[in-house]
Design a protein around this motif. Sequence first.
Motif, PDB file in Angstrom:
ATOM      1  N   SER A  14      12.868  -2.444   5.991  1.00  0.00           N
ATOM      2  CA  SER A  14      11.842  -2.072   6.620  1.00  0.00           C
ATOM      3  C   SER A  14      10.358  -2.649   6.110  1.00  0.00           C
ATOM      4  CB  SER A  14      11.367  -0.441   6.866  1.00  0.00           C
ATOM      5  OG  SER A  14      11.072   0.182   5.520  1.00  0.00           O
ATOM      6  N   VAL A  15       9.594  -3.331   6.959  1.00  0.00           N
ATOM      7  CA  VAL A  15       8.432  -4.109   6.573  1.00  0.00           C
ATOM      8  C   VAL A  15       7.033  -3.334   7.220  1.00  0.00           C
ATOM      9  CG1 VAL A  15       7.374  -6.462   6.558  1.00  0.00           C
ATOM     10  CG2 VAL A  15      10.072  -5.996   6.651  1.00  0.00           C
ATOM     11  N   VAL A  16       6.266  -3.475   6.388  1.00  0.00           N
ATOM     12  CA  VAL A  16       4.895  -2.862   6.657  1.00  0.00           C
ATOM     13  C   VAL A  16       3.997  -4.206   6.670  1.00  0.00           C
ATOM     14  CG1 VAL A  16       2.856  -1.278   6.588  1.00  0.00           C
ATOM     15  CG2 VAL A  16       5.444  -0.366   6.094  1.00  0.00           C
TER      16      VAL A  16
ATOM     17  N   GLU B 235       1.315   7.247  10.122  1.00  0.00           N
ATOM     18  CA  GLU B 235       2.532   7.983  10.833  1.00  0.00           C
ATOM     19  C   GLU B 235       3.916   7.824  10.354  1.00  0.00           C
ATOM     20  OE1 GLU B 235       2.521   7.794  14.871  1.00  0.00           O
ATOM     21  OE2 GLU B 235       4.177   9.058  15.222  1.00  0.00           O
ATOM     22  N   LEU B 236       3.932   6.023  10.228  1.00  0.00           N
ATOM     23  CA  LEU B 236       5.173   5.617  10.066  1.00  0.00           C
ATOM     24  C   LEU B 236       5.781   5.403   8.784  1.00  0.00           C
ATOM     25  CD1 LEU B 236       4.995   3.272  13.265  1.00  0.00           C
ATOM     26  CD2 LEU B 236       6.639   5.328  12.955  1.00  0.00           C
ATOM     27  N   VAL B 237       4.885   5.125   7.846  1.00  0.00           N
ATOM     28  CA  VAL B 237       5.297   4.971   6.410  1.00  0.00           C
ATOM     29  C   VAL B 237       6.468   5.940   5.901  1.00  0.00           C
ATOM     30  CG1 VAL B 237       3.518   3.551   5.462  1.00  0.00           C
ATOM     31  CG2 VAL B 237       3.304   5.792   5.366  1.00  0.00           C
TER      32      VAL B 237
ATOM     33  N   ASP C  64      -2.249   5.623  -1.261  1.00  0.00           N
ATOM     34  CA  ASP C  64      -1.482   6.959  -1.173  1.00  0.00           C
ATOM     35  C   ASP C  64      -0.111   6.465  -0.384  1.00  0.00           C
ATOM     36  OD1 ASP C  64      -3.407   8.158  -2.349  1.00  0.00           O
ATOM     37  OD2 ASP C  64      -4.541   9.058  -0.627  1.00  0.00           O
ATOM     38  N   ASN C  65      -0.356   5.623   0.728  1.00  0.00           N
ATOM     39  CA  ASN C  65       0.787   5.401   1.494  1.00  0.00           C
ATOM     40  C   ASN C  65       2.026   4.458   0.659  1.00  0.00           C
ATOM     41  OD1 ASN C  65      -0.420   6.442   3.677  1.00  0.00           O
ATOM     42  ND2 ASN C  65      -0.738   4.380   4.601  1.00  0.00           N
ATOM     43  N   LEU C  66       1.373   3.921  -0.109  1.00  0.00           N
ATOM     44  CA  LEU C  66       2.473   3.086  -1.193  1.00  0.00           C
ATOM     45  C   LEU C  66       3.152   4.215  -1.922  1.00  0.00           C
ATOM     46  CD1 LEU C  66       3.664   0.777  -2.359  1.00  0.00           C
ATOM     47  CD2 LEU C  66       1.819   0.575  -3.787  1.00  0.00           C
ATOM     48  N   LYS C  67       2.412   5.084  -2.575  1.00  0.00           N
ATOM     49  CA  LYS C  67       2.976   6.140  -3.502  1.00  0.00           C
ATOM     50  C   LYS C  67       4.112   7.124  -2.640  1.00  0.00           C
ATOM     51  CE  LYS C  67       2.248   9.601  -6.791  1.00  0.00           C
ATOM     52  NZ  LYS C  67       1.485  10.816  -7.156  1.00  0.00           N
TER      53      LYS C  67
END
Lengths: 288, 304, 494
Positions: free
Chosen positions: A152-154, A216-218, A238-241
């Motif tokens: 999965s790729v952000v 929403e998707l992470v 925060d999303n990375l964590k």
Amino acid sequence: MADRIDVQKTYKIYIGGEFVRTESGRYYPVTEPKSGKLIANLCLSSRKDFRNAVVAARKAQPGWAGRSAYNRSQILYRIAEMMEGRRDQFVAELKRSGYSAAKASKEIDTSIDRMVYFAGWCDKYQQIYSTVNPVAGSYFNFSVPEPTGVISVVAPEDQPLAGLVSVVAPVIAGGNTCVVLCSEKSPLTAVTFSEVLHSSDVPGGVINLLTGQETELVEHFSSHMDVNAVIYARSHKDNLKRIQENASLNVKRVVVRNEKDWTDAKHENPYTILDTLEIKTTWHPIGV
Amino acid sequence: MNTKIHSKPDFSITFPVDQVGIEDRVARFNTRSIKKDSKKFALKLALSMVDLTTLEGMDSPGKVRQLCYKAMHPHESLADIPSVAAVCVYPSFVAVAKEALRGSGVKVASVATAFPSGHATLKAKIDEVTYVVNEGADEIDMVISRGAFFRGDYNFVFDEIAAIKEACGSAHLKVILETGELQTLDNVRKASDIAMYAGADFIKTSTGKIVPAATQPVTQVMLEAIRDFYFKTGIMIGMKPAGGIREAKKALNYLVMVKETLGSDWLNPDMFRFGASTLANDLLMQIVKMETGNYQSADYFSND
Amino acid sequence: MITDKDIQKKQRLDFTSAWTYDPAPESSDHVTISDKYDLFIGGKFVEPVSGTYFATVSPSTEKKLADVAEAGEKDVDNAVKAARTAYDTYWKKMSGRDRGKYIYRIARMIQERAREFAVIESMDGGKPIRESRDVDVPLAAAHYFYYAGWADKLDYAFPGRKTQPRGVAGQIIPWNFPLLMAAWKIAPALATGNTVVLKPAETTPLTSLKLAELIRDADLPPGVVNIITGAGQTGSAIVNHPGVDKIAFTGSTQVGKLIQKSLAGTGKPYTLELGGKAANIVFEDAALDQAVEGIVNGIFFNQGHVCCAGSRLFVQEGIADALIGKLKDRMETLIVGDPLDKNTDIGAINSRAQLDTINGYIETGLNEGADIYQCKCDLPSSGYWVKPTLLTGVSQSHRVVQEEIFGPVLTIQTFRTPAEVIEKANNTPYGLSGGIWTDKGAKIFKISTKIRSGVVWANTFNKFDPTSPFGGYKESGMGREGGLHGLLPYVELI
């Protein structure tokens, strides 16, 4: 009034080789930055869309990895050919998203060239990363790279096409399949890119493109148990964590690619392919 | 005793053997550490399994008689030393050996069938076997026709062994594969199967005239062939590595292989033999060393 | 002609021979184990700040071997600081050539003291001396020797890139191959220019502490290698210490996940070498007797305390009876007992806790309806032991098939087609290793590419070499140890 009423495009998401609307029925508007005029209503992809995309990616993965490297190389090159044909459309879309003509041209040219660059790696990185290992004892021992699986790729928020190509091309060059979250505020080129894929002999499911909100998707991108690795190419700590925490559910590999300028030539190297490869070592006795 | 079998397998099919796996297994056998009583027991057991052999152009009745005496009384200064299993000689010395060994329980074995090359007509071979049986040989050590084997004429090899077996009557047949010429373990396995299905009571590695003679990997393949034959037929075939086993330590390595591959039922002179000429003395030296605590010199052991 | 009555009904072999091997214990006279061991920090043995010690016992006798210091947070901090100072003061300034010479020294000194290390390894961990002597210790020395040579050749490892060390590496190793795992961790870290804080497992600290003595004797600059003992909390303190630049962990998937989670957001790179549940696949055209040997090596090596153990046997249906019969015969020749006896094939289970885990799984298997076969061997009266065990009549849904037992327990399933066995082999969250037995070369390459695991042994099993990369797919971990690929986790490419 214009001479002609133009036909506006419906921007869909791309799952399993098909253009579909989000199952959630939700959308978000994308507007021209200066005028605030609506360009399109983009799909606000949901957890279920992601799930469907993972199913498609998983299904496509063995077949994609099983193709000859030469064939994969030709398909990536074919993507570049199709991108070249749509060059003006890509440039126009970037301009509508607020890019200057020069910046837009540079980004698109770089994106196309980068796809050609990685097309060329498809049948070569194996020779860089493979080894024959001189073990003690009567064994032939060799190590070869294999794809990690479903990724999965952000994708980057800025430089939406160069960023997308820079993170996705190495993934598919290595025989993986992927589900990509495209730039939220500049998604047009990504959706057009899906149309390029559709006409480029890329098997359905190899690249799945979703539009929507990162926050929403992470959660789902990182917690799905059938995803083997996550590439995060944005800068929200925060999303990375959260991604890194969720990755521990099934020991996902987490690759962070937080870059300022995706048109920089430093992105052209085979080590980004290595990020989503696994090394397999095989032992075989030597005897008569 | 192996009598003929109702159906023979298709010997053109090669039974898979992995050379590296066999060598690994052998290396592991050789890590067994044999100490104290278990060593003393094994040394005597090995001695009782020796086919004391003389197969030289210079052999004479006198030399054969000396060898027979040695076979019956390996080392007179020590009590409780077993006699060896057999004395192995050329056909012309069978009668001499038979006479010398009478009543001792030590068997007379004779090589036959144009030993060591095996190049002779079937009739000549059968005649030779018939001769040594009539002379009183208890055991016949024949060689297979390697030429036919390498031609792929496995039926020829099979039929020849079967015919010799018939000529042996009640004498035991040991079939020499000459593994040094067969070279590959696949061939060793195939030849072992042919010999056992054709009626061999023992299979034997070598004539001693070709280098390499017995090796542990070859022996292991043959032991595994014997095991499979036993599983298939219930018939126990004996094993005889011959040539090249000179040291007691090596003999114990072989016994470990037998013990852990085929088990106790094969750990006796009826089922396992060493074909050797100098091994007996090294076994004796080790036995005496264990009894006295002193390392020994070859000068104190008769060399016939 | 043979008739049925000639065929003996007894088709099993008898291994209860009159000839049994007498005890052949390796002497431990030349081995000295101190009553008490401190922490090796900054080139010296220092007492733990808390003054707390814990006992390490021999699993074969249940007797205490020594008291070992328990490193607390302050001790970990001191160790990390020592490693940092050593990195800044000596190690990062030193030429690759000189680093290499120090690592070569370690290799040579291990070779010199091989017997001592082997004996201590077997006493502290319970593994048979045959393995510690022939596998653990020589492979450990070889690992240092291999990576020593890389230290001044790193510019040739990664085309187009130079390497840069990461700094201080925090390394946590398990109890199944204590000295060898220390080598797998320390050797590449030092070769690439990192300094090290290493924590051995709490049940097997002794060879690491002996290694600390050896490293001191080898005159490595103080603090380049720090070895601190303790349990999970000590490990956790290393993982969470902000001064550690890279984490390398070998151990259970469960703990690996905890580490991965606690490192989230820190940006600290890590490599994990975790559990496994390897499929060992035997096709009907295999060399059966060698396959049996491979199965035994696969599951009974080191009492099955091996992350890459071939713990799930898949046998093609047509040969299942023959193969299992041979396997049972082979198991009857295994000698279980005193780890220091040179003839011991299977030693003691590493700890009381692990013994309970294994016995729990065997019970689970039985409750789930598995059939069990165990060797008839006698077990010593004291110590922790499990008889080599087969579980048949099991399927993919059984817990004993799904979960890592980490003991001498093999599950056996049959299959009919390659597609079926590939499906079953991959039907697991793990992906560390796999085995294939067939005489057909083309089949080996087909199956080995389909198995999702980092190591595949074809017609062999549980072979290791410093030049050979090792590591897992999926939940078996990430990153490789060994070979050129094993350098990568310890460097930044610039």
